[in-house]
Design a protein around this motif. Structure first.
Motif, PDB file in Angstrom:
ATOM      1  N   SER A  45     -23.966  20.124   3.232  1.00  0.00           N
ATOM      2  CA  SER A  45     -22.623  19.736   3.680  1.00  0.00           C
ATOM      3  C   SER A  45     -21.645  20.883   3.451  1.00  0.00           C
ATOM      4  O   SER A  45     -20.787  21.155   4.307  1.00  0.00           O
ATOM      5  CB  SER A  45     -22.146  18.481   2.937  1.00  0.00           C
ATOM      6  N   ASP A 166     -23.427  15.701  10.168  1.00  0.00           N
ATOM      7  CA  ASP A 166     -23.883  15.597   8.782  1.00  0.00           C
ATOM      8  C   ASP A 166     -24.609  14.265   8.579  1.00  0.00           C
ATOM      9  O   ASP A 166     -23.988  13.234   8.387  1.00  0.00           O
ATOM     10  CB  ASP A 166     -22.696  15.730   7.823  1.00  0.00           C
ATOM     11  N   VAL A 198     -27.695  18.002  10.105  1.00  0.00           N
ATOM     12  CA  VAL A 198     -28.229  17.876   8.754  1.00  0.00           C
ATOM     13  C   VAL A 198     -29.042  16.589   8.683  1.00  0.00           C
ATOM     14  O   VAL A 198     -28.589  15.540   9.134  1.00  0.00           O
ATOM     15  CB  VAL A 198     -27.092  17.815   7.703  1.00  0.00           C
TER      16      VAL A 198
END
Ligand SMILES: Nc1ncnc2c1ncn2[C@@H]1O[C@H](COP(=O)(O)OP(=O)(O)OP(=O)(O)O)[C@@H](O)[C@H]1O
Ligand SMILES: [Mg+2]
Length: 221
Positions: A45, A166, A198
């Motif tokens: 992050s 994310d 991610v």
């Protein structure tokens, strides 16, 4: 193109500086769809925040095309973020009081785009993401997958070059998670956007062209 050279990021914890990124080098070409993987706390992050201009490197260089983002003033970095980076989060981060249409329109409203133009753009995006029927609904009336599709629409509506997701499938069951990835693949194929996802899930990462792994504050092959 994105290029990071010797990027270090430390966070102050009282008097102690905690290193998170420790001399990270990374190049991502325009239009790539990449997965970013690594253990919890490894700095995924943090790296997305740096790439999107919501956080700064402590040391090292960050180039985005011909912009040296790491050398910009804080207010110029904010301009950079607004112009170039769209974020997608695990928990969707939609405005609860706004309809789907209004949520998607928000970045354009903030830019001061004329209403007619906004309508055209939002309708186009809703059409391509299968959201038309949901235009007047508030987020709490939607399923998780529908909320995430709305968040994706909001991230892509304003022609930003960089999409930073994310853990976008982290709150969804596997079927809905895969639908979201299929959508990102479709966006990837029909645009020149650079998309970074991610994830902790190898199957989700498998939808991407390349997997970048972060360990001990660096990229490992
Ligand atoms: N604003 C902050 N201030 C202090 N420490 C921070 C800050 N943001 C992140 N950290 C620390 O930096 C490290 C990396 O955090 P980061 O959120 O980037 O990890 P992550 O790889 O995204 O983990 P996860 O998979 O759990 O989301 C962690 O140890 C975290 O506690
Ligand atoms: Mg994280």
């Amino acid at each position: 193109m994105i290029k990071l050279e010797g990027v270090r990021k430390r966070f102050k914890n009282g008097n102690i500086e905690v290193p998170v990124l420790r001399g990270l080098d990374l190049t991502i070409a325009d239009g790539e769809l990449v997965a970013l993987m690594g253990a919890s706390g490894s700095g995924k992050s943090t790296l997305l925040h740096i790439l999107g201009g919501v956080d700064r490197v402590t040391e090292g260089n960050y180039f985005f095309d011909d912009i040296e983002v790491s050398k910009l003033s804080n207010s110029k970095v904010e301009d950079f973020r607004r112009k170039n980076a769209g974020f997608i989060f695990q928990q969707y981060a939609l405005m609860e009081e706004y309809t789907v249409y209004e949520n998607i329109a928000l970045p354009l409203t903030i830019k001061g785009m004329p209403r007619k133009e906004i309508k055209k753009k939002v309708n186009e995006v809703m059409e391509s993401l299968g959201l038309k029927e949901l235009a007047d609904k508030k987020p709490r009336k939607l399923s998780g997958g529908e909320q995430q599709r709305t968040a994706i629409a909001r991230a892509i509506v304003s022609d930003k070059k960089l999409i930073l997701a994310d853990e976008p499938t982290g709150a969804l069951d596997s079927e809905n998670g895969e639908n979201i990835m299929e959508l990102l693949v479709k966006i990837h194929e029909s645009s020149d956007k650079t998309i970074i996802v991610v994830t902790h899930d190898e199957k989700i990462a498998g939808y991407c062209d390349r997997i970048i792994r972060i360990k001990d504050g660096k990229i490992c092959a």
